[in-house]
Enzyme design. Structure first.
Site, PDB file in Angstrom:
ATOM      1  N   LYS A   1      17.091   4.497   0.009  1.00 55.98           N
ATOM      2  CA  LYS A   1      18.007   4.571   1.154  1.00 55.98           C
ATOM      3  C   LYS A   1      19.433   4.360   0.668  1.00 55.98           C
ATOM      4  CE  LYS A   1      14.948   3.086   4.815  1.00 55.98           C
ATOM      5  NZ  LYS A   1      14.646   2.125   5.860  1.00 55.98           N
TER       6      LYS A   1
ATOM      7  N   ARG B   1       0.388   6.621   7.216  1.00 55.79           N
ATOM      8  CA  ARG B   1       0.472   6.720   5.755  1.00 55.79           C
ATOM      9  C   ARG B   1      -0.096   8.042   5.250  1.00 55.79           C
ATOM     10  NH1 ARG B   1       1.708   1.582   3.783  1.00 55.79           N
ATOM     11  NH2 ARG B   1       0.797  -0.185   4.882  1.00 55.79           N
TER      12      ARG B   1
ATOM     13  N   ASP C   1       4.153   3.450   6.261  1.00 58.95           N
ATOM     14  CA  ASP C   1       3.499   3.206   7.549  1.00 58.95           C
ATOM     15  C   ASP C   1       4.443   2.676   8.612  1.00 58.95           C
ATOM     16  OD1 ASP C   1       3.842   0.568   6.359  1.00 58.95           O
ATOM     17  OD2 ASP C   1       2.533  -0.156   7.953  1.00 58.95           O
TER      18      ASP C   1
ATOM     19  N   PHE D   1      14.530   4.535   9.456  1.00 57.46           N
ATOM     20  CA  PHE D   1      13.142   4.148   9.221  1.00 57.46           C
ATOM     21  C   PHE D   1      12.260   5.386   9.155  1.00 57.46           C
ATOM     22  CE2 PHE D   1       8.894   2.691  10.334  1.00 57.46           C
ATOM     23  CZ  PHE D   1       8.761   1.616   9.471  1.00 57.46           C
ATOM     24  N   VAL D   2      11.525   5.524   8.040  1.00 56.60           N
ATOM     25  CA  VAL D   2      10.690   6.720   7.854  1.00 56.60           C
ATOM     26  C   VAL D   2       9.218   6.346   7.694  1.00 56.60           C
ATOM     27  CG1 VAL D   2      12.523   8.134   6.832  1.00 56.60           C
ATOM     28  CG2 VAL D   2      11.151   6.662   5.357  1.00 56.60           C
TER      29      VAL D   2
ATOM     30  N   ASP E   1      14.872  -0.169  -0.199  1.00 55.38           N
ATOM     31  CA  ASP E   1      15.634  -0.400   1.039  1.00 55.38           C
ATOM     32  C   ASP E   1      16.663  -1.501   0.762  1.00 55.38           C
ATOM     33  OD1 ASP E   1      16.462  -0.500   3.677  1.00 55.38           O
ATOM     34  OD2 ASP E   1      14.725  -1.609   4.375  1.00 55.38           O
TER      35      ASP E   1
ATOM     36  N   LYS F   1       0.828  -1.190   0.000  1.00 58.17           N
ATOM     37  CA  LYS F   1       0.000   0.000   0.000  1.00 58.17           C
ATOM     38  C   LYS F   1       0.874   1.257   0.000  1.00 58.17           C
ATOM     39  CE  LYS F   1      -2.963  -2.489   3.157  1.00 58.17           C
ATOM     40  NZ  LYS F   1      -3.201  -2.648   4.598  1.00 58.17           N
ATOM     41  N   GLY F   2       2.159   1.058   0.253  1.00 60.53           N
ATOM     42  CA  GLY F   2       3.057   2.196   0.488  1.00 60.53           C
ATOM     43  C   GLY F   2       3.141   3.216  -0.634  1.00 60.53           C
TER      44      GLY F   2
ATOM     45  N   ASP G   1       7.203   2.767  -2.885  1.00 62.22           N
ATOM     46  CA  ASP G   1       7.459   3.895  -1.988  1.00 62.22           C
ATOM     47  C   ASP G   1       8.937   4.086  -1.713  1.00 62.22           C
ATOM     48  OD1 ASP G   1       7.617   1.517  -0.557  1.00 62.22           O
ATOM     49  OD2 ASP G   1       6.235   2.120   1.030  1.00 62.22           O
TER      50      ASP G   1
HETATM   51  P1  5GP Z   1      13.098  -3.707   0.291  1.00 64.02           P
HETATM   52  O1  5GP Z   1      12.464  -4.915  -0.301  1.00 64.02           O
HETATM   53  O2  5GP Z   1      13.775  -2.791  -0.694  1.00 64.02           O
HETATM   54  O3  5GP Z   1      13.951  -4.042   1.464  1.00 64.02           O
HETATM   55  O4  5GP Z   1      11.954  -2.905   0.999  1.00 64.02           O
HETATM   56  C1  5GP Z   1      11.019  -2.272   0.329  1.00 64.02           C
HETATM   57  C2  5GP Z   1       9.754  -2.199   1.149  1.00 64.02           C
HETATM   58  O5  5GP Z   1       9.994  -2.205   2.565  1.00 64.02           O
HETATM   59  C3  5GP Z   1       9.084  -0.898   0.838  1.00 64.02           C
HETATM   60  O6  5GP Z   1       8.155  -1.073  -0.189  1.00 64.02           O
HETATM   61  C4  5GP Z   1       8.433  -0.530   2.158  1.00 64.02           C
HETATM   62  O7  5GP Z   1       7.142  -1.071   2.191  1.00 64.02           O
HETATM   63  C5  5GP Z   1       9.260  -1.193   3.202  1.00 64.02           C
HETATM   64  N1  5GP Z   1      10.214  -0.235   3.831  1.00 64.02           N
HETATM   65  C6  5GP Z   1      11.537  -0.176   3.648  1.00 64.02           C
HETATM   66  N2  5GP Z   1      12.097   0.821   4.356  1.00 64.02           N
HETATM   67  C7  5GP Z   1      11.076   1.420   4.998  1.00 64.02           C
HETATM   68  C8  5GP Z   1      11.008   2.547   5.887  1.00 64.02           C
HETATM   69  O8  5GP Z   1      11.988   3.229   6.233  1.00 64.02           O
HETATM   70  N3  5GP Z   1       9.766   2.858   6.358  1.00 64.02           N
HETATM   71  C9  5GP Z   1       8.654   2.157   6.013  1.00 64.02           C
HETATM   72  N4  5GP Z   1       7.506   2.556   6.541  1.00 64.02           N
HETATM   73  N5  5GP Z   1       8.680   1.102   5.175  1.00 64.02           N
HETATM   74  C10 5GP Z   1       9.878   0.741   4.672  1.00 64.02           C
HETATM   75 MG    MG Z   2       6.144  -1.344   0.170  1.00 64.18          MG
END
Ligand code: 5GP
Ligand code: MG
Length: 181
Positions: free
Chosen positions: A130, A164, A158, A151-152, A102, A42-43, A99
């Protein structure tokens, strides 16, 4: 500012200006050829809604549901596809919107899935990236803002389902995370 927020990292006005620029870039690149926008729920909802309103061209919007955080502040290391059926992308150009980038696992997993389903072109766009070492080698084609490894929440992102709807990107107070943890 919301009482649970320690600090605003990126405010509304800065987000708006940046969205104008990214929308122009995307329009320039896809001009003329139809594409389908795939929103990672949903991000990316809030970001996508604001971004697409800057693109007055014919496009289709589809959503996919994946989970990697499961309500915590650290990635679980696993990407789950939650939909029974994925959007039809065979032979199509796709703009994938998330969104935040990471660890990179989400983008890698979703891009791979779309290619496996026959997508012709997959471009990716994230509001935030990031600056950190990723577990998978991946970068988005369009990035709103580069941020540190923290973490944001807000503007679609969320913590345990909340925040959100904040119009900015911010950092939670430590006691908020502790109190709910
Ligand atoms: P990745 O698969 O790149 O590790 O993570 C991506 C997903 O993790 C993003 O779509 C998001 O939903 C969540 N995520 C990663 N970092 C953050 C953060 O700092 N805050 C929040 N709320 N969600 C995050
Ligand atoms: Mg996400």
């Amino acid at each position: 500012m919301h009482e649970d927020i320690e600090k605003v990292l990126i405010d509304e006005e800065v987000i708006e200006k940046r969205l104008d620029i990214i929308a122009d870039r995307i329009l320039g690149e896809f001009r003329g050829s139809p594409f389908v926008v795939i929103v990672i729920l949903k991000g990316a909802l809030v970001f996508t809604a604001d971004l697409l309103r800057r693109m007055p061209i014919p496009l289709e919007i589809e959503c996919i549901n994946v989970a990697s955080y499961h309500g915590e502040t650290k990635s679980s290391g696993r990407v789950d596809f939650l939909d029974a059926k994925l959007p039809l992308v065979k032979g199509r150009s796709v703009l994938l919107i998330d969104d935040i980038l990471d660890t990179g696992r989400t983008l890698v997993a979703v891009e791979a899935k779309l290619r496996e389903q026959g997508a012709r072109i997959v471009k990716s766009c994230v509001l935030l990236s990031k600056d950190k070492e990723r577990s998978a080698e991946v970068e988005a084609d369009y990035v709103g803002f580069h941020i540190g490894n923290e973490f944001v929440v807000g503007y679609g992102l969320d913590y345990k389902g909340l925040y959100r709807n904040l119009p900015y990107v911010g950092i939670l107070k430590e006691e908020t995370v502790e109190a709910s943890g």
